[in-house]
Design a protein around this motif. Structure first.
Motif, short mmCIF file in Angstrom:
data_model
loop_
_atom_site.label_atom_id
_atom_site.label_comp_id
_atom_site.label_asym_id
_atom_site.label_seq_id
_atom_site.Cartn_x
_atom_site.Cartn_y
_atom_site.Cartn_z
N GLY A 12 43.87 29.24 47.89
CA GLY A 12 44.90 28.58 48.69
C GLY A 12 45.81 29.53 49.44
O GLY A 12 46.89 29.13 49.89
N THR A 13 45.39 30.79 49.60
CA THR A 13 46.21 31.76 50.32
C THR A 13 46.37 31.35 51.78
O THR A 13 45.41 30.92 52.42
CB THR A 13 45.57 33.16 50.23
OG1 THR A 13 45.45 33.54 48.86
CG2 THR A 13 46.41 34.19 50.98
N GLU A 14 47.60 31.47 52.29
CA GLU A 14 47.88 31.14 53.69
C GLU A 14 48.43 32.37 54.40
O GLU A 14 49.08 33.21 53.79
CB GLU A 14 48.89 29.98 53.76
CG GLU A 14 48.34 28.68 53.20
CD GLU A 14 49.34 27.54 53.30
OE1 GLU A 14 50.54 27.82 53.54
OE2 GLU A 14 48.93 26.38 53.12
N THR A 42 45.95 31.78 42.25
CA THR A 42 45.19 31.71 43.50
C THR A 42 45.92 30.88 44.56
O THR A 42 45.31 30.42 45.53
CB THR A 42 43.80 31.08 43.26
OG1 THR A 42 43.96 29.72 42.82
CG2 THR A 42 43.01 31.87 42.23
N ASN A 43 47.22 30.68 44.36
CA ASN A 43 48.04 29.88 45.28
C ASN A 43 47.55 28.43 45.36
O ASN A 43 47.64 27.80 46.42
CB ASN A 43 48.03 30.52 46.68
CG ASN A 43 48.56 31.92 46.68
OD1 ASN A 43 49.69 32.18 46.26
ND2 ASN A 43 47.74 32.86 47.14
N GLN A 44 47.09 27.90 44.23
CA GLN A 44 46.59 26.53 44.21
C GLN A 44 47.21 25.69 43.10
O GLN A 44 46.78 24.55 42.87
CB GLN A 44 45.05 26.54 44.07
CG GLN A 44 44.36 27.02 45.35
CD GLN A 44 42.91 27.36 45.19
OE1 GLN A 44 42.54 28.17 44.34
NE2 GLN A 44 42.06 26.73 45.98
N ALA A 45 48.25 26.21 42.44
CA ALA A 45 48.93 25.44 41.39
C ALA A 45 50.20 26.16 40.99
O ALA A 45 50.40 27.35 41.28
CB ALA A 45 48.02 25.28 40.17
N GLU A 46 51.08 25.42 40.34
CA GLU A 46 52.26 26.00 39.71
C GLU A 46 51.92 26.37 38.27
O GLU A 46 51.01 25.78 37.66
CB GLU A 46 53.41 24.99 39.73
CG GLU A 46 53.85 24.58 41.12
CD GLU A 46 54.54 25.70 41.89
OE1 GLU A 46 55.05 26.63 41.21
OE2 GLU A 46 54.56 25.66 43.13
N GLY A 47 52.66 27.32 37.73
CA GLY A 47 52.36 27.81 36.39
C GLY A 47 52.45 26.76 35.31
O GLY A 47 51.73 26.82 34.31
N VAL A 76 37.10 23.02 45.09
CA VAL A 76 38.23 23.03 44.16
C VAL A 76 38.79 21.61 44.05
O VAL A 76 39.09 20.97 45.06
CB VAL A 76 39.34 23.99 44.62
CG1 VAL A 76 40.56 23.89 43.71
CG2 VAL A 76 38.81 25.42 44.65
N LEU A 77 38.89 21.13 42.81
CA LEU A 77 39.40 19.78 42.54
C LEU A 77 40.64 19.88 41.65
O LEU A 77 40.85 20.86 40.94
CB LEU A 77 38.34 18.94 41.81
CG LEU A 77 36.95 18.85 42.43
CD1 LEU A 77 36.05 17.98 41.55
CD2 LEU A 77 37.00 18.31 43.85
N ASN A 78 41.47 18.83 41.72
CA ASN A 78 42.54 18.66 40.76
C ASN A 78 41.95 18.15 39.45
O ASN A 78 40.77 17.75 39.40
CB ASN A 78 43.58 17.67 41.29
CG ASN A 78 44.20 18.15 42.59
OD1 ASN A 78 44.70 19.27 42.68
ND2 ASN A 78 44.18 17.30 43.61
N ILE A 79 42.74 18.12 38.38
CA ILE A 79 42.19 17.71 37.09
C ILE A 79 41.87 16.22 37.03
O ILE A 79 41.16 15.78 36.12
CB ILE A 79 43.12 18.10 35.93
CG1 ILE A 79 44.52 17.49 36.11
CG2 ILE A 79 43.20 19.62 35.81
CD1 ILE A 79 45.43 17.71 34.91
N HIS A 84 41.39 19.11 45.85
CA HIS A 84 42.64 19.84 46.00
C HIS A 84 43.01 19.91 47.47
O HIS A 84 42.13 19.86 48.34
CB HIS A 84 42.49 21.25 45.41
CG HIS A 84 43.75 22.04 45.38
ND1 HIS A 84 44.11 22.90 46.39
CD2 HIS A 84 44.77 22.08 44.47
CE1 HIS A 84 45.26 23.46 46.10
NE2 HIS A 84 45.70 22.98 44.94
N GLU A 85 44.28 20.05 47.78
CA GLU A 85 44.72 20.06 49.18
C GLU A 85 44.14 21.22 49.98
O GLU A 85 44.05 21.16 51.20
CB GLU A 85 46.25 20.09 49.25
CG GLU A 85 46.88 21.31 48.61
CD GLU A 85 48.40 21.27 48.66
OE1 GLU A 85 48.94 20.27 49.14
OE2 GLU A 85 49.03 22.26 48.21
N SER A 86 43.72 22.28 49.30
CA SER A 86 43.11 23.42 49.99
C SER A 86 41.61 23.23 50.22
O SER A 86 40.97 24.06 50.87
CB SER A 86 43.32 24.70 49.16
OG SER A 86 42.63 24.62 47.92
N ASN A 87 41.08 22.13 49.72
CA ASN A 87 39.63 21.88 49.77
C ASN A 87 39.25 21.28 51.13
O ASN A 87 39.18 20.07 51.31
CB ASN A 87 39.24 20.93 48.63
CG ASN A 87 37.75 20.65 48.59
OD1 ASN A 87 36.99 20.98 49.50
ND2 ASN A 87 37.31 19.99 47.51
#
Length: 339
Positions: A12-14, A42-47, A76-79, A84-87
């Motif tokens: 998810g890097t921009e 990977t810039n695709q979620a919060e901790g 890449v999918l959400n759980i 995922h928004e980057s997909n």
């Protein structure tokens, strides 16, 4: 017995996404399962909610490890198993399905530049090499740099079964190109991402990096693009469809809609110089490498064929560029009654 599966995904890097990968060991004959990773790295979620899902969508032989080992490209999918928004692959799929009847195919010319540390491969430690001119499709150690890496990358792509259709040295020292296609929008995009991963991984073994920076050297040097060749069944049969596709790409807000999604830093590359059209102007022409879209001379002669969108940057997301071109051109062909 077991085998190694290298799971590869786009992060998810921009403004430009990066490739990531990790290895899973699987029992001989086992199917490729979904897997997970730490999206907060990977810039695709919060901790506090970091788990993300890897869904295999394309696999091929691993030419580096050999044997029964494989490379596995993943969405890449959400759980909850939503994209995922980057997909961006998930956004291409419905468009590819909607216009599948028009049989769109692509060939993408991926330019890239080798770097040795902070300077392009072949550039002297101090100053600059001779001006552009002899490097393009050149031969000889005074003008060609990195051929051993390029040949190894080509061999790897062929061993992986990718639809690689050629390679050549480009206009700037240390700059090269490979071509993927012609295949459908999802296929060309999947294979281009795998070919990019193989490029980076191959260059690792030579202690050299490869970059898709669209303007790796400022000044009077060519940038790096991903010229995107496109056709549909109608375009491969009727020159009217060629013109219709070009007109559709230039209609209304479409030129800027496309350009703003054709890769970060596009204004630095599309200046109207170095075989480019200005980023904020749209044009098309036969055999014109200074146009936004080129119609090859043989297409005009034959009255059918394909077009080349010369605007996409080397760092463009192929899922995005194929989605935009298919949607715009195929809609235009329907509107003009050519399908």
């Amino acid at each position: 017995m077991s085998y190694k599966a290298e799971y590869i995904w786009i992060d998810g890097t921009e403004p430009t996404a990066k490739l990531r990968s990790k290895t899973k060991i699987l029992s001989d004959g086992a199917e490729l399962p979904i897997w997970g990773f730490d999206g907060s790295s990977t810039n695709q979620a919060e901790g506090h909610a970091s788990d993300r899902v890897l869904q295999p969508v394309f696999s091929c032989p691993d030419p580096i490890r050999g044997g029964d080992n494989v490379l596995v490209l993943c969405e890449v999918l959400n759980i909850d198993m939503t994209p995922h928004e980057s997909n961006t692959r998930a956004q291409l799929r419905p468009i590819a399905e909607k216009f599948a009847g028009q049989e769109p195919i692509f060939g993408i010319e991926q330019e890239y530049t080798f770097f040795d540390g902070t300077r392009p491969l072949g550039f002297p430690v101090n100053g600059f090499p001779a001006a552009q001119g002899g490097y393009y499709c050149g031969v000889g150690s005074d003008e060609i740099f990195g051929r051993d890496i390029v040949e190894k990358h080509l061999d790897h792509c062929l061993a992986a079964g990718l639809e690689i259709s050629g390679i050549n040295a480009e206009v700037m020292p240390g700059q090269w190109e490979f071509q993927v296609g012609p295949v459908g929008p999802l296929e060309v995009s999947d294979q281009l991402w795998i070919a990019r991963w193989l490029l980076y991984r191959t260059a690792e073994d030579f202690n050299v990096s490869a970059t898709l920076n669209p303007k790796p050297v400022k000044g009077d040097w060519n940038g790096a693009g991903a010229h995107t060749n496109f056709s549909t069944k109608a375009m491969r049969e009727d020159y009217r469809a060629i013109i219709s596709a070009c007109e559709a790409l230039g209609e209304g807000s479409k030129p800027l809609d496309h350009v703003k999604n054709y890769g970060a830093g596009i204004d630095e590359r599309l200046t109207g110089l170095h075989e480019t059209a200005p980023w904020n102007e749209f044009s098309y022409g036969v055999s014109d490498r200074g146009a936004s879209v080129r119609i090859p001379w043989q297409v005009e002669k034959d009255g059918k064929g394909y077009i080349e969108d010369r605007r996409p940057n080397a760092n463009v997301d192929p899922y995005v560029v194929t989605r935009l071109i298919v949607d715009t051109c195929c809609t235009g062909l329907e509107k003009d009654g050519l399908v």
